[in-house]
Design a protein around this motif. Structure first.
Motif, mmCIF file in Angstrom:
data_model
loop_
_atom_site.group_PDB
_atom_site.id
_atom_site.type_symbol
_atom_site.label_atom_id
_atom_site.label_comp_id
_atom_site.label_asym_id
_atom_site.label_seq_id
_atom_site.Cartn_x
_atom_site.Cartn_y
_atom_site.Cartn_z
ATOM 1 N N LEU A 280 0.825 -1.207 0.000
ATOM 2 C CA LEU A 280 0.000 0.000 0.000
ATOM 3 C C LEU A 280 0.863 1.263 0.000
ATOM 4 O O LEU A 280 0.589 2.218 -0.734
ATOM 5 N N TYR A 281 1.939 1.249 0.809
ATOM 6 C CA TYR A 281 2.782 2.444 0.857
ATOM 7 C C TYR A 281 3.527 2.640 -0.463
ATOM 8 O O TYR A 281 3.676 3.768 -0.944
ATOM 9 N N TRP B 197 1.308 4.266 -3.061
ATOM 10 C CA TRP B 197 1.281 5.731 -2.902
ATOM 11 C C TRP B 197 2.574 6.350 -3.427
ATOM 12 O O TRP B 197 2.542 7.322 -4.183
ATOM 13 N N TYR C 113 -6.200 3.249 6.835
ATOM 14 C CA TYR C 113 -5.121 3.198 5.849
ATOM 15 C C TYR C 113 -5.656 2.890 4.446
ATOM 16 O O TYR C 113 -5.345 3.590 3.471
ATOM 17 N N LEU D 139 -6.255 5.901 1.170
ATOM 18 C CA LEU D 139 -5.488 5.997 -0.076
ATOM 19 C C LEU D 139 -6.299 6.596 -1.229
ATOM 20 O O LEU D 139 -5.851 7.580 -1.836
ATOM 21 N N PHE E 247 -4.052 9.544 6.128
ATOM 22 C CA PHE E 247 -3.357 8.396 5.536
ATOM 23 C C PHE E 247 -2.122 8.053 6.361
ATOM 24 O O PHE E 247 -1.840 6.887 6.642
ATOM 25 N N PHE F 202 -5.580 3.965 -7.137
ATOM 26 C CA PHE F 202 -5.712 3.858 -5.682
ATOM 27 C C PHE F 202 -7.002 3.129 -5.295
ATOM 28 O O PHE F 202 -7.013 2.294 -4.376
ATOM 29 N N SER G 168 -7.156 -0.380 -3.220
ATOM 30 C CA SER G 168 -7.875 -0.403 -1.946
ATOM 31 C C SER G 168 -9.006 -1.431 -1.966
ATOM 32 O O SER G 168 -9.236 -2.135 -0.976
#
Length: 414
Positions: free
Chosen positions: A36-37, A40, A96, A100, A119, A178, A182
């Motif tokens: 997920l990070y 981003w 979290y 996103l 976030f 995103f 998600s």
């Protein structure tokens, strides 16, 4: 506080699940967090273009994520000690994953900053609570497994970066990207959370209170916590510097093309992931103190090679040694947090994680200031001092005599 309504799937007791299921759930958490990070991070240029951010405004936006994480980490540690880490994991996952796509949907710059702050809060809370789970699984497993768990974060990060790069090349808008990620990752929340371990902080505390213990002075416990945080600060400052400055060094100092310059951090990241998979066996053979010492010395040798080399191959060898050396140190420090007497694991991990995260944030800009005054080689060479400091502080991870051991020794002496 304990009367707050929480969905039943968050609090349902699945203690019948085998420990193996909990281990895989924690591994899934680390992979999800890294993926997920990285999702981003790979679309930051797209967000900059969408909101027409200057470099200064982008810097503020990135700081909002970091600020949210730093503020949330101590809070997450306190909540873990009150509620148990499984509830905190569930809440942080919701923040979290939902946060996103909101980033790309904000109508104004102010709203963007608020979304990035939230976030970052989800990211920071998940970072602490998943590490509390990892430490508890390792404690019940009764052998080192934390390093290989952390390896899944690196694997998730690499996977997210590759997926993000490919999707970016396809021209898919950041908002759709995103939302897609998600939506897919949200399917994993329930099966992961329901397989996590359930802690009983109050019951555990009451049990400890009933056991005869030899009290240790608070100053000693605080000192150990600060020293563990110092090790995390030193290593994470180096990790941040590798992420931000490795390509610059290869491109501007060694004259490598921009395309090849990216191989510096790629080499570092790959060897870090590989090193974490091997870290548990090293910990069992060497013990955590010797493991940190040897790993730190390997990273130190790699740093010296990088800052003195004039050829790409030598520099890549150095980056590989740095990645392999750094790989197991922070997991070893986090495991040590779970072994501290009379300090809840959540509180200890939150404290050490926050100190370490400051290193990750402060390291790269400090490298830039020193490079501006002197040179980039000298600036990166300063990391040898912090890495050597982690080697010298490794004695903090030495096994400590427990109260039972002390009483048995006393009886034998009598």
């Amino acid at each position: 506080m304990n009367n707050i309504a929480v969905p039943q799937w968050i609090v349902r007791n699945d203690s019948g699940n085998p420990l193996t299921a909990s281990l895989w759930a924690v591994r899934g958490l680390f992979f999800l967090n890294g993926f997920l990070y990285a999702t981003w991070a790979t679309r930051i240029p797209a967000i900059q273009s969408q909101f027409q951010l200057s470099h200064a405004a982008l810097g503020v936006a990135l700081m909002m994520v970091a600020l949210g994480a730093v503020v949330a980490m101590p809070t997450a540690g306190w909540l873990c000690s009150r509620w148990g880490s499984r509830r905190v994991v569930a809440i942080s996952l919701l923040l979290y994953i939902a946060g996103l796509p909101l980033v790309a949907l904000m109508p104004s710059l102010t709203a963007l900053f608020i979304a990035l702050l939230l976030f970052g809060v989800g990211h920071g809370m998940l970072d602490v609570s998943m590490n509390v789970q990892a430490v508890e699984v390792e404690r019940r497993w009764q052998r080192p497994i934390n390093s290989s768990i952390h390896a899944l974060w690196s694997v998730g990060g690499l996977s997210g970066a590759i997926a993000g790069s490919v999707i970016g090349l396809w021209g898919l808008a950041a908002g759709l990207h995103f939302a897609l990620v998600s939506a897919i990752l949200s399917l994993a929340i329930v099966p992961i959370v329901t397989r996590l371990l359930i802690e009983s902080p109050t019951a555990a505390s009451d049990a400890r209170d009933k056991e005869p213990q030899v009290p240790s002075p608070p100053r000693g416990r605080n000192r150990a916590l600060i020293l563990l945080g110092a090790i995390a600060f030193c290593i994470m400052a180096g990790e941040g510097a590798m992420a931000d400055w490795s390509a610059v060094l290869l491109n501007q100092v060694l004259g490598v093309s921009e395309g090849l310059a990216a191989t510096g951090y790629a080499t570092f990241a790959i060897t870090m992931a590989a090193g974490r998979f091997a870290g548990d066996r090293l910990s069992m053979r060497l013990g955590p103190m010797n493991q940190v010492r040897i790993s730190g010395l390997v990273a130190l040798a790699g740093l010296l090679i990088v800052v003195t080399s004039s050829h790409l191959v030598l520099a890549l060898l150095g980056f590989a040694m740095i990645g392999g050396g750094f790989a197991t140190i922070v997991p070893a420090v986090f495991s040590a947090c779970g072994r501290l007497d009379n300090i809840p694991a959540g509180v200890a991990l939150a404290t050490v994680s926050t100190i370490g995260y400051f290193g990750f944030l402060l390291g790269p800009p400090l490298i830039g200031f020193v490079a501006e005054l002197l040179s980039l080689r000298i600036a990166l060479g300063c990391l040898s001092v912090t890495t050597l400091a982690s080697v010298l502080l490794a004695t903090t991870l030495a096994p400590r005599a427990t109260a039972t051991d002390t009483s048995q020794h006393d009886r034998c002496a009598a």
